[in-house]
Design an enzyme around this catalytic site. Structure first.
Site, mmCIF file in Angstrom:
data_model
loop_
_atom_site.group_PDB
_atom_site.id
_atom_site.type_symbol
_atom_site.label_atom_id
_atom_site.label_comp_id
_atom_site.label_asym_id
_atom_site.label_seq_id
_atom_site.Cartn_x
_atom_site.Cartn_y
_atom_site.Cartn_z
ATOM 1 N N THR A 6 30.400 9.724 49.694
ATOM 2 C CA THR A 6 29.721 10.839 49.022
ATOM 3 C C THR A 6 28.536 10.366 48.168
ATOM 4 O O THR A 6 27.817 11.176 47.596
ATOM 5 C CB THR A 6 30.711 11.613 48.114
ATOM 6 N N GLN A 79 31.990 2.419 40.367
ATOM 7 C CA GLN A 79 31.299 3.003 39.212
ATOM 8 C C GLN A 79 29.991 2.217 39.195
ATOM 9 O O GLN A 79 29.955 1.052 38.817
ATOM 10 C CB GLN A 79 32.137 2.794 37.945
ATOM 11 N N SER A 121 25.617 -6.898 44.470
ATOM 12 C CA SER A 121 24.427 -6.376 43.791
ATOM 13 C C SER A 121 23.591 -7.486 43.166
ATOM 14 O O SER A 121 24.126 -8.482 42.666
ATOM 15 C CB SER A 121 24.901 -5.428 42.675
ATOM 16 N N GLU A 123 22.466 -7.330 40.413
ATOM 17 C CA GLU A 123 22.840 -7.408 38.995
ATOM 18 C C GLU A 123 23.650 -8.662 38.686
ATOM 19 O O GLU A 123 23.707 -9.097 37.539
ATOM 20 C CB GLU A 123 23.641 -6.160 38.593
ATOM 21 N N TYR A 145 29.282 -3.993 34.367
ATOM 22 C CA TYR A 145 29.121 -3.687 35.796
ATOM 23 C C TYR A 145 28.883 -4.971 36.580
ATOM 24 O O TYR A 145 29.517 -5.233 37.602
ATOM 25 C CB TYR A 145 27.940 -2.720 35.982
HETATM 26 P P1 NAP Z 1 26.589 5.983 44.125
HETATM 27 O O1 NAP Z 1 25.595 6.952 44.671
HETATM 28 O O2 NAP Z 1 26.854 5.988 42.652
HETATM 29 O O3 NAP Z 1 27.985 6.230 44.895
HETATM 30 C C1 NAP Z 1 29.182 5.710 44.418
HETATM 31 C C2 NAP Z 1 30.317 6.194 45.297
HETATM 32 O O4 NAP Z 1 31.556 5.640 44.789
HETATM 33 C C3 NAP Z 1 30.502 7.709 45.319
HETATM 34 O O5 NAP Z 1 30.842 8.120 46.617
HETATM 35 C C4 NAP Z 1 31.700 7.907 44.394
HETATM 36 O O6 NAP Z 1 32.457 9.054 44.676
HETATM 37 C C5 NAP Z 1 32.518 6.675 44.750
HETATM 38 N N1 NAP Z 1 33.547 6.395 43.753
HETATM 39 C C6 NAP Z 1 33.375 6.090 42.451
HETATM 40 N N2 NAP Z 1 34.567 5.925 41.854
HETATM 41 C C7 NAP Z 1 35.516 6.124 42.807
HETATM 42 C C8 NAP Z 1 36.934 6.097 42.813
HETATM 43 N N3 NAP Z 1 37.629 5.835 41.706
HETATM 44 N N4 NAP Z 1 37.585 6.337 43.971
HETATM 45 C C9 NAP Z 1 36.896 6.625 45.100
HETATM 46 N N5 NAP Z 1 35.551 6.674 45.159
HETATM 47 C C10 NAP Z 1 34.875 6.428 44.024
HETATM 48 O O7 NAP Z 1 26.206 4.496 44.515
HETATM 49 P P2 NAP Z 1 25.178 3.948 45.644
HETATM 50 O O8 NAP Z 1 23.832 3.848 45.034
HETATM 51 O O9 NAP Z 1 25.380 4.693 46.897
HETATM 52 O O10 NAP Z 1 25.688 2.444 45.796
HETATM 53 C C11 NAP Z 1 26.686 2.108 46.745
HETATM 54 C C12 NAP Z 1 27.315 0.784 46.347
HETATM 55 O O11 NAP Z 1 26.330 -0.235 46.339
HETATM 56 C C13 NAP Z 1 27.947 0.744 44.969
HETATM 57 O O12 NAP Z 1 29.051 -0.134 45.032
HETATM 58 C C14 NAP Z 1 26.873 0.144 44.087
HETATM 59 O O13 NAP Z 1 27.452 -0.466 42.952
HETATM 60 C C15 NAP Z 1 26.279 -0.848 45.045
HETATM 61 N N6 NAP Z 1 24.871 -1.189 44.851
HETATM 62 C C16 NAP Z 1 23.941 -0.208 44.760
HETATM 63 C C17 NAP Z 1 22.607 -0.547 44.654
HETATM 64 C C18 NAP Z 1 21.533 0.503 44.601
HETATM 65 O O14 NAP Z 1 20.418 0.171 44.206
HETATM 66 N N7 NAP Z 1 21.814 1.735 45.002
HETATM 67 C C19 NAP Z 1 22.224 -1.900 44.654
HETATM 68 C C20 NAP Z 1 23.216 -2.868 44.758
HETATM 69 C C21 NAP Z 1 24.534 -2.506 44.878
HETATM 70 P P3 NAP Z 1 32.210 10.479 43.920
HETATM 71 O O15 NAP Z 1 31.148 11.185 44.718
HETATM 72 O O16 NAP Z 1 33.539 11.122 44.022
HETATM 73 O O17 NAP Z 1 31.778 10.168 42.529
HETATM 74 O O1 F7E Z 2 17.755 0.953 35.668
HETATM 75 C C1 F7E Z 2 15.462 0.656 32.833
HETATM 76 C C2 F7E Z 2 16.862 0.104 32.698
HETATM 77 O O2 F7E Z 2 19.690 2.489 35.946
HETATM 78 C C3 F7E Z 2 16.658 0.169 36.076
HETATM 79 C C4 F7E Z 2 22.263 0.410 40.252
HETATM 80 O O3 F7E Z 2 22.122 0.965 41.534
HETATM 81 O O4 F7E Z 2 20.577 -1.233 40.719
HETATM 82 C C5 F7E Z 2 20.933 -0.196 39.837
HETATM 83 O O5 F7E Z 2 21.073 -0.685 38.516
HETATM 84 C C6 F7E Z 2 15.917 -0.345 34.854
HETATM 85 C C7 F7E Z 2 16.825 -0.954 33.781
HETATM 86 O O6 F7E Z 2 19.213 0.729 37.694
HETATM 87 C C8 F7E Z 2 15.592 4.076 31.630
HETATM 88 O O7 F7E Z 2 17.094 -0.393 31.385
HETATM 89 C C9 F7E Z 2 14.333 2.336 31.340
HETATM 90 O O8 F7E Z 2 16.235 -2.125 33.277
HETATM 91 O O9 F7E Z 2 17.754 2.672 37.549
HETATM 92 P P1 F7E Z 2 18.623 1.819 36.709
HETATM 93 P P2 F7E Z 2 19.866 -0.709 37.469
HETATM 94 O O10 F7E Z 2 20.446 -0.846 36.116
HETATM 95 O O11 F7E Z 2 18.849 -1.724 37.875
HETATM 96 C C10 F7E Z 2 21.503 -2.327 40.792
HETATM 97 C C11 F7E Z 2 20.999 -3.323 41.809
HETATM 98 C C12 F7E Z 2 22.895 -1.883 41.011
HETATM 99 O O12 F7E Z 2 23.690 -2.594 41.622
HETATM 100 C C13 F7E Z 2 23.347 -0.667 40.288
HETATM 101 O O13 F7E Z 2 24.492 -0.090 40.924
HETATM 102 O O14 F7E Z 2 15.265 0.750 34.233
HETATM 103 N N1 F7E Z 2 15.294 1.991 32.226
HETATM 104 N N2 F7E Z 2 14.498 3.612 30.953
HETATM 105 C C14 F7E Z 2 16.092 3.034 32.437
HETATM 106 N N3 F7E Z 2 17.150 3.194 33.227
HETATM 107 C C15 F7E Z 2 17.747 4.420 33.268
HETATM 108 N N4 F7E Z 2 18.789 4.603 34.096
HETATM 109 N N5 F7E Z 2 17.303 5.446 32.488
HETATM 110 C C16 F7E Z 2 16.226 5.327 31.653
HETATM 111 O O15 F7E Z 2 15.864 6.270 30.961
#
Ligand code: NAP
Ligand code: F7E
Length: 344
Positions: A6, A79, A121, A123, A145
């Site tokens: 989702t 999360q 990630s 991160e 995280y």
């Molecule tokens: P997202 O949009 O926040 O989606 C997170 C998903 O996890 C949602 O489907 C959510 O379900 C599910 N979830 C959370 N808690 C759960 C639980 N307790 N049981 C079952 N499902 C649960 O994240 P995304 O951007 O698609 O990222 C996908 C994955 O890649 C994540 O693991 C994230 O940490 C990782 N990641 C993301 C990025 C990025 O830039 N997007 C980069 C590196 C790694 P609900 O809809 O029910 O909340």
């Molecule tokens: O922040 C700065 C903030 O929340 C990016 C997740 O998908 O990518 C994501 O994590 C930057 C940070 O993403 C605001 O402080 C400034 O430096 O969009 P973000 P993230 O923290 O990089 C990684 C790869 C993952 O794995 C994670 O799941 O932007 N920033 N001002 C802000 N960020 C937010 N959210 N909101 C602000 O107002």
């Protein structure tokens, strides 16, 4: 089977796999407001088998494997918001970290031949880097995280090396899209800038404008996940664009796309700063390019345009009386959902 179907990546990956002819299962958890809008938006909701499970309930994960009898598991659920991980560090540890082990254990017991993808990630590198990062760069997590993701990264390697499970870490750098959650900075900017352009909002409050990120386009990145599981050997890969830009630049380009000057609307608000932040991330995807044949198709400026134009169009449609997909009543026909009762 996809956990996190989702979410942003889960929805794009499901669409990609369906187009390849896969039968797709995805887990969903009970929420007071159902969250299927991304699957509906991509018009794939009716083609997915939805299985009830929660990451904190390990038997439900095992059950989801039995129901789907999957060949490939893409573990994307987490999360995923770094900011929230500072507010809820313990639950983030369980959901983002320990659940990786629960899933790997479920695979080991049910069918150790399942191929497993872990959503790792960038991160995990943490703060303090100044050069482009690859699979051998040191990890120094800077948030709850990131610490949970680093645990998941190592458990994936331990199950690969200790139990011979085909388990891969995709070390993905930030990837964005119009399906991104509104709390992440790119979507917060594109959405608020679009509203400002239409007179629906008058300011955009942000935190650290100097943070640099390597931002790619999510549909490009889900292809890499699939490629990793088709590779001859399980391995870990960085997926990135090898370009980095500040949050300030993302603002500048977004407002420019709308004919506006970002400096007239963006204000810095200390509530959006984190106790610790990662100030620089840029990824070297050479290993993925050489071994998987993967490379990003969408670069920064194009990504900004896609997101801003889409948010603008959604708000224009809203002004014309249309509902957003996520505003629509999206509770599905219950018979569409697999339940244990229906299964037996
Ligand atoms: P997202 O949009 O926040 O989606 C997170 C998903 O996890 C949602 O489907 C959510 O379900 C599910 N979830 C959370 N808690 C759960 C639980 N307790 N049981 C079952 N499902 C649960 O994240 P995304 O951007 O698609 O990222 C996908 C994955 O890649 C994540 O693991 C994230 O940490 C990782 N990641 C993301 C990025 C990025 O830039 N997007 C980069 C590196 C790694 P609900 O809809 O029910 O909340
Ligand atoms: O922040 C700065 C903030 O929340 C990016 C997740 O998908 O990518 C994501 O994590 C930057 C940070 O993403 C605001 O402080 C400034 O430096 O969009 P973000 P993230 O923290 O990089 C990684 C790869 C993952 O794995 C994670 O799941 O932007 N920033 N001002 C802000 N960020 C937010 N959210 N909101 C602000 O107002």
């Amino acid at each position: 089977m996809i956990t996190g179907i989702t979410g942003q990546d889960g929805a794009y990956l499901a669409k990609f796999l369906l187009e390849k002819g896969y039968e797709v299962y995805g887990i969903y958890r009970r929420l007071s407001t159902p969250n299927f809008w991304r699957l509906q938006y991509l018009e794939i909701f009716d083609r997915i088998n939805l299985v009830p499970a929660d990451l904190t309930d390990e038997f439900s994960l095992l059950e989801s494997l039995k129901i789907s009898d999957a060949d490939e598991v893409y573990h994307l659920a987490a999360q995923s918001f770094v900011g929230t991980s500072f507010e809820q560090p313990t639950s983030t540890a369980h959901v983002t970290g320990v659940a990786v082990t629960s899933m790997l254990e479920a695979i080991r017991h049910y069918n150790p031949h399942i191929r497993f993808y872990q959503a790792s990630s960038s991160e995990i590198y943490g703060d303090g880097h100044t050069t482009i990062l690859n699979e051998n760069s040191p990890f120094k997590p800077s948030s709850p995280y990131a610490a949970a993701k680093l645990y998941g990264y190592w458990m994936t390697r331990i199950y690969r090396e200790g139990y011979d499970i085909f388990a891969c870490n995709g070390i993905l750098f930030n990837h964005e899209s119009p399906l991104r959650g509104l709390e992440f900075v790119t979507r917060k900017i594109s959405n608020t800038a679009a509203k400002i352009a239409l007179g629906l909002e008058d300011e955009l409050l942000l935190g650290n404008l100097d943070a640099k990120r390597d931002w790619g386009y999510a549909p490009d990145y889900v292809e890499a996940m699939h490629m990793m599981l088709q590779h001859k050997e399980p391995d870990d890969f960085v997926i990135a664009t090898a370009e980095t830009h500040t949050v300030r630049e993302f603002c500048e380009k977004s407002f420019e796309e709308l004919g506006l000057d970002w400096q007239d609307y963006v204000k810095v608000d200390k509530r959006f700063f984190r106790p610790l932040d990662v100030n620089y991330l840029c990824g070297d995807y050479s290993k993925a390019r050489e071994n998987l044949g993967w490379q990003p198709k969408t670069k920064f400026e194009e990504l900004v345009k896609i997101m801003v134009r889409e948010d603008l169009e959604r708000w224009e449609r809203w002004q014309n009386g249309e509902k957003f997909p996520w505003d629509a009543s999206n509770y599905p026909d219950e018979t569409k959902l697999i339940t244990r009762a229906l299964r037996s």
